[in-house]
Design a protein around this motif. Structure first.
Motif, PDB file in Angstrom:
ATOM      1  N   MET A   1      20.890 -61.191   7.020  1.00 28.41           N
ATOM      2  CA  MET A   1      19.503 -61.028   6.603  1.00 28.41           C
ATOM      3  C   MET A   1      17.924 -61.856   6.517  1.00 28.41           C
ATOM      4  SD  MET A   1      20.364 -58.551   2.712  1.00 28.41           S
ATOM      5  CE  MET A   1      20.337 -59.857   2.372  1.00 28.41           C
ATOM      6  N   TYR A   2      18.206 -62.574   6.463  1.00 26.10           N
ATOM      7  CA  TYR A   2      17.181 -63.978   6.225  1.00 26.10           C
ATOM      8  C   TYR A   2      16.543 -64.359   7.911  1.00 26.10           C
ATOM      9  CZ  TYR A   2      17.450 -65.029   1.678  1.00 26.10           C
ATOM     10  OH  TYR A   2      17.186 -64.269  -0.125  1.00 26.10           O
ATOM     11  N   LEU A   3      18.045 -64.694   9.015  1.00 24.95           N
ATOM     12  CA  LEU A   3      17.568 -64.934  10.249  1.00 24.95           C
ATOM     13  C   LEU A   3      16.923 -64.023  10.984  1.00 24.95           C
ATOM     14  CD1 LEU A   3      18.505 -67.689  12.314  1.00 24.95           C
ATOM     15  CD2 LEU A   3      20.675 -65.712  12.460  1.00 24.95           C
ATOM     16  N   LYS A   4      16.937 -62.836  10.743  1.00 27.53           N
ATOM     17  CA  LYS A   4      16.251 -61.958  10.874  1.00 27.53           C
ATOM     18  C   LYS A   4      15.131 -61.333  10.434  1.00 27.53           C
ATOM     19  CE  LYS A   4      19.353 -60.603  15.110  1.00 27.53           C
ATOM     20  NZ  LYS A   4      20.747 -59.284  15.529  1.00 27.53           N
ATOM     21  N   GLY A   5      14.935 -61.799   9.064  1.00 32.55           N
ATOM     22  CA  GLY A   5      14.272 -61.177   8.102  1.00 32.55           C
ATOM     23  C   GLY A   5      14.489 -59.301   7.333  1.00 32.55           C
ATOM     24  N   GLN A   6      15.198 -59.411   7.721  1.00 31.38           N
ATOM     25  CA  GLN A   6      15.201 -57.826   6.985  1.00 31.38           C
ATOM     26  C   GLN A   6      16.275 -57.648   5.239  1.00 31.38           C
ATOM     27  OE1 GLN A   6      19.575 -58.009   9.402  1.00 31.38           O
ATOM     28  NE2 GLN A   6      18.579 -56.713  10.821  1.00 31.38           N
ATOM     29  N   GLY A   7      14.892 -56.752   5.593  1.00 30.67           N
ATOM     30  CA  GLY A   7      14.195 -56.817   3.752  1.00 30.67           C
ATOM     31  C   GLY A   7      13.938 -58.117   2.958  1.00 30.67           C
ATOM     32  N   VAL A   8      14.076 -59.247   3.384  1.00 27.03           N
ATOM     33  CA  VAL A   8      13.768 -60.303   3.237  1.00 27.03           C
ATOM     34  C   VAL A   8      12.741 -61.154   4.112  1.00 27.03           C
ATOM     35  CG1 VAL A   8      15.348 -60.627   1.517  1.00 27.03           C
ATOM     36  CG2 VAL A   8      15.586 -61.266   3.946  1.00 27.03           C
TER      37      VAL A   8
END
Length: 86
Positions: A1-8
């Motif tokens: 999630m954090y690596l690609k900015g998915q939802g965050v």
């Protein structure tokens, strides 16, 4: 999630933190992901090897590729590969 900015909000630092926490507990996908984003060749090789030893096929391929083609390996890493017999 954090690596690609998915939802965050995208954050490499947060991605590394969570990958490392899971990798240290033996999570094979986290070990593989950590190897791919690790800045240190020594650390990357460590996590590729950990994932490869658990049977992760792409980690096995990437580890072999690093060793065979000497990609991104310093002289120190070449010595470690010999010592580790990989």
């Amino acid at each position: 999630m954090y690596l690609k900015g998915q939802g965050v909000k995208q954050s490499n630092e947060q991605a590394m933190k969570w990958f490392r926490a899971a990798a240290e507990q033996g999570h094979v996908i986290a070990q593989f992901n950590l190897a791919r984003v690790e800045q240190s060749n020594e650390e990357a090789l460590k996590w590729y090897r950990a994932a490869a030893e658990q049977g992760h096929a792409i980690a096995q391929y990437d580890l072999d590729k690093c060793i065979i083609m000497n990609e991104a390996l310093s002289n120190k890493m070449r010595v470690l590969c010999t010592v580790w017999d990989i």
